[in-house]
Design a protein around this motif. Structure first.
Motif, PDB file in Angstrom:
ATOM      1  N   LEU A  24     -32.708  57.747  44.352  1.00 19.98           N
ATOM      2  CA  LEU A  24     -31.291  57.712  43.995  1.00 19.98           C
ATOM      3  C   LEU A  24     -30.552  56.544  44.638  1.00 19.98           C
ATOM      4  CD1 LEU A  24     -29.908  61.333  43.916  1.00 19.98           C
ATOM      5  CD2 LEU A  24     -29.948  59.662  42.094  1.00 19.98           C
ATOM      6  N   GLN A  48     -15.874  51.352  28.923  1.00 22.91           N
ATOM      7  CA  GLN A  48     -15.198  52.289  29.823  1.00 22.91           C
ATOM      8  C   GLN A  48     -13.676  52.199  29.717  1.00 22.91           C
ATOM      9  OE1 GLN A  48     -16.874  51.541  33.693  1.00 22.91           O
ATOM     10  NE2 GLN A  48     -18.414  53.135  33.429  1.00 22.91           N
ATOM     11  N   PRO A  56     -19.897  58.019  33.844  1.00 20.09           N
ATOM     12  CA  PRO A  56     -19.768  58.516  35.217  1.00 20.09           C
ATOM     13  C   PRO A  56     -21.065  58.394  36.015  1.00 20.09           C
ATOM     14  CG  PRO A  56     -20.075  60.351  33.741  1.00 20.09           C
ATOM     15  CD  PRO A  56     -20.058  59.104  32.888  1.00 20.09           C
ATOM     16  N   GLU A  57     -21.963  57.532  35.610  1.00 21.42           N
ATOM     17  CA  GLU A  57     -23.273  57.473  36.259  1.00 21.42           C
ATOM     18  C   GLU A  57     -23.185  57.102  37.733  1.00 21.42           C
ATOM     19  OE1 GLU A  57     -24.826  54.598  33.678  1.00 21.42           O
ATOM     20  OE2 GLU A  57     -25.596  56.038  32.238  1.00 21.42           O
ATOM     21  N   LYS A  59     -20.659  57.465  39.857  1.00 24.42           N
ATOM     22  CA  LYS A  59     -20.086  58.565  40.642  1.00 24.42           C
ATOM     23  C   LYS A  59     -21.093  59.703  40.799  1.00 24.42           C
ATOM     24  CE  LYS A  59     -15.430  57.609  39.038  1.00 24.42           C
ATOM     25  NZ  LYS A  59     -14.336  58.075  38.186  1.00 24.42           N
ATOM     26  N   GLU A  60     -21.809  59.991  39.731  1.00 23.91           N
ATOM     27  CA  GLU A  60     -22.795  61.074  39.794  1.00 23.91           C
ATOM     28  C   GLU A  60     -23.928  60.726  40.744  1.00 23.91           C
ATOM     29  OE1 GLU A  60     -24.215  62.376  36.019  1.00 23.91           O
ATOM     30  OE2 GLU A  60     -22.201  62.729  35.244  1.00 23.91           O
ATOM     31  N   LEU A  61     -24.346  59.465  40.734  1.00 18.14           N
ATOM     32  CA  LEU A  61     -25.408  59.051  41.644  1.00 18.14           C
ATOM     33  C   LEU A  61     -24.976  59.211  43.090  1.00 18.14           C
ATOM     34  CD1 LEU A  61     -26.872  55.876  39.916  1.00 18.14           C
ATOM     35  CD2 LEU A  61     -27.973  58.090  40.206  1.00 18.14           C
ATOM     36  N   ARG A  63     -22.577  61.247  44.251  1.00 16.73           N
ATOM     37  CA  ARG A  63     -22.414  62.674  44.536  1.00 16.73           C
ATOM     38  C   ARG A  63     -23.771  63.365  44.711  1.00 16.73           C
ATOM     39  NH1 ARG A  63     -20.574  66.149  40.037  1.00 16.73           N
ATOM     40  NH2 ARG A  63     -20.191  64.077  39.233  1.00 16.73           N
ATOM     41  N   ASN A  64     -24.706  63.056  43.814  1.00 17.81           N
ATOM     42  CA  ASN A  64     -26.032  63.671  43.914  1.00 17.81           C
ATOM     43  C   ASN A  64     -26.775  63.196  45.155  1.00 17.81           C
ATOM     44  OD1 ASN A  64     -25.575  65.067  41.579  1.00 17.81           O
ATOM     45  ND2 ASN A  64     -26.585  63.559  40.264  1.00 17.81           N
ATOM     46  N   HIS A  67     -25.417  65.221  47.957  1.00 22.38           N
ATOM     47  CA  HIS A  67     -25.942  66.587  47.885  1.00 22.38           C
ATOM     48  C   HIS A  67     -27.391  66.641  48.366  1.00 22.38           C
ATOM     49  CE1 HIS A  67     -26.411  70.677  46.541  1.00 22.38           C
ATOM     50  NE2 HIS A  67     -27.472  70.325  45.834  1.00 22.38           N
TER      51      HIS A  67
END
Length: 130
Positions: A24, A48, A56-57, A59-61, A63-64, A67
């Motif tokens: 990631l 965008q 949102p890739e 931001k998701e990366l 956040r993940n 986590h």
């Protein structure tokens, strides 16, 4: 046996989570990224700008990744607790074996020192009730 299996399973999960975090985080150098993978290329920027078409890739990366980092810390903590529990169980087993050995030695010593001469006497007649 159950603790060992649980520790091995947690180690396996910890290794998998560590690999996922490394994946990631992405490449180490910007030279390793191809043009189509960059989120700041002109086509992505224009895409965008329109409502409802944001990507949102990134931001998701992030956040993940956070986590997975929490999960990795929790797994490491759980592994430490399991290892500590296994160590305490092993120490308890060792202490119990030593205690059982001492107890059997004491019983053997008392039997050896006991007076083995005893006199057989007549049994007492049971009272007769009328």
């Amino acid at each position: 046996v159950g603790v060992c299996v649980c520790v091995r399973a947690c180690v396996c999960v910890g290794v998998c989570v560590c690999v996922c975090v490394c994946v990631l985080q992405g490449p180490l150098s910007s030279a390793d990224i191809t043009v189509r993978e960059k989120l700041d290329r002109p086509l992505v920027r224009s895409y965008q700008r329109h409502p409802g078409t944001s990507l949102p890739e990134g931001k998701e990366l992030v956040r993940n990744g956070q986590h997975l980092g929490r999960s990795m810390r929790q797994t490491t903590r759980s592994l430490g607790l399991l290892s500590l529990g296994k160590q305490r169980l092993d120490e308890d087993i060792c202490d119990k074996r030593a205690g059982a050995q001492v107890d059997s030695d004491i019983v053997r010593l008392r039997r050896r020192r006991a007076n083995h001469r005893w006199v057989m006497s007549k049994p007492n007649p049971s009272p007769v009730y009328s």
